[in-house]
Design a protein around this motif. Structure first.
Motif, PDB file in Angstrom:
ATOM      1  N   ASP A  30       5.362  -0.574  -3.705  1.00 44.74           N
ATOM      2  CA  ASP A  30       4.417  -1.526  -4.917  1.00 44.74           C
ATOM      3  C   ASP A  30       4.993  -2.891  -5.042  1.00 44.74           C
ATOM      4  O   ASP A  30       6.273  -3.103  -5.396  1.00 44.74           O
ATOM      5  N   TYR A  31       3.944  -3.690  -5.362  1.00 39.68           N
ATOM      6  CA  TYR A  31       4.470  -5.157  -5.669  1.00 39.68           C
ATOM      7  C   TYR A  31       5.054  -5.733  -4.716  1.00 39.68           C
ATOM      8  O   TYR A  31       5.836  -6.921  -4.867  1.00 39.68           O
ATOM      9  N   LYS A  32       4.748  -5.425  -3.471  1.00 37.47           N
ATOM     10  CA  LYS A  32       5.469  -6.070  -2.276  1.00 37.47           C
ATOM     11  C   LYS A  32       4.330  -6.135  -0.978  1.00 37.47           C
ATOM     12  O   LYS A  32       3.687  -5.336  -0.971  1.00 37.47           O
ATOM     13  N   SER A  53       0.269  -7.056  -1.907  1.00 34.84           N
ATOM     14  CA  SER A  53       0.506  -5.633  -2.276  1.00 34.84           C
ATOM     15  C   SER A  53      -0.568  -4.862  -2.759  1.00 34.84           C
ATOM     16  O   SER A  53      -0.608  -3.605  -2.681  1.00 34.84           O
ATOM     17  N   SER A  54      -1.773  -5.418  -3.097  1.00 35.02           N
ATOM     18  CA  SER A  54      -2.913  -4.731  -3.450  1.00 35.02           C
ATOM     19  C   SER A  54      -3.822  -4.170  -2.286  1.00 35.02           C
ATOM     20  O   SER A  54      -4.467  -3.515  -2.503  1.00 35.02           O
ATOM     21  N   ASN A  74      -0.294   2.965  -0.780  1.00 38.40           N
ATOM     22  CA  ASN A  74       0.822   2.953  -1.623  1.00 38.40           C
ATOM     23  C   ASN A  74       1.299   4.163  -2.279  1.00 38.40           C
ATOM     24  O   ASN A  74       2.395   4.234  -2.504  1.00 38.40           O
ATOM     25  N   ASN A 102       3.940 -10.036  -4.415  1.00 39.70           N
ATOM     26  CA  ASN A 102       2.534  -9.396  -4.064  1.00 39.70           C
ATOM     27  C   ASN A 102       1.807 -10.152  -2.910  1.00 39.70           C
ATOM     28  O   ASN A 102       1.015  -9.634  -2.476  1.00 39.70           O
TER      29      ASN A 102
END
Length: 125
Positions: A30-32, A53-54, A74, A102
């Motif tokens: 997440d967030y990577k 990230s999304s 994810n 992100n």
């Protein structure tokens, strides 16, 4: 221990397909942003693809556009690289790497934060 582990490599004939996986352990993806890179024998490592990230933003090196697709799940803490219409020039060790942010900001310079050990892809008849 923070690790990325690639899998799915192997020997495939030209025109065939493989799906590489990049699984994280010891941390969440997440967030990577996650990038895939490859290094062919006698050549420098190059960036192949990167995903935010999304998952909403992706990019590809020109030589794989239309043939490779990067995606992520994810919930499974895993990123994938679907490789179709493989060519002998795709033969390389493929690495995934995580950027602690992100977006794929460091992908171009390969200044990623965590690297996997790689998986070998051989395209040959």
């Amino acid at each position: 221990q923070l690790q990325l582990v690639e899998s799915g490599g192997g020997l495939v004939q030209p025109g065939g397909s493989l799906r590489l996986s990049c699984a994280a352990s010891g941390f969440t993806l997440d967030y990577k942003a996650i990038g895939w890179f490859r290094q062919a024998p006698g050549k420098e490592r190059e960036g192949v693809s990167c995903i935010s990230s999304s998952g909403s933003m992706t990019n590809y090196v020109d030589s794989v556009k239309g043939r490779f697709t990067i995606s992520r799940d994810n919930a499974k803490n895993t990123v994938y690289l679907q490789m179709n219409s493989l060519k002998p020039e795709d033969t390389a060790i493929y690495y995934c790497a995580a950027e602690f942010g992100n977006y794929c900001l460091n992908y171009k310079t390969q200044s990623m934060d965590i690297w996997g050990k790689g998986t070998l892809v051989t395209v040959s008849s």
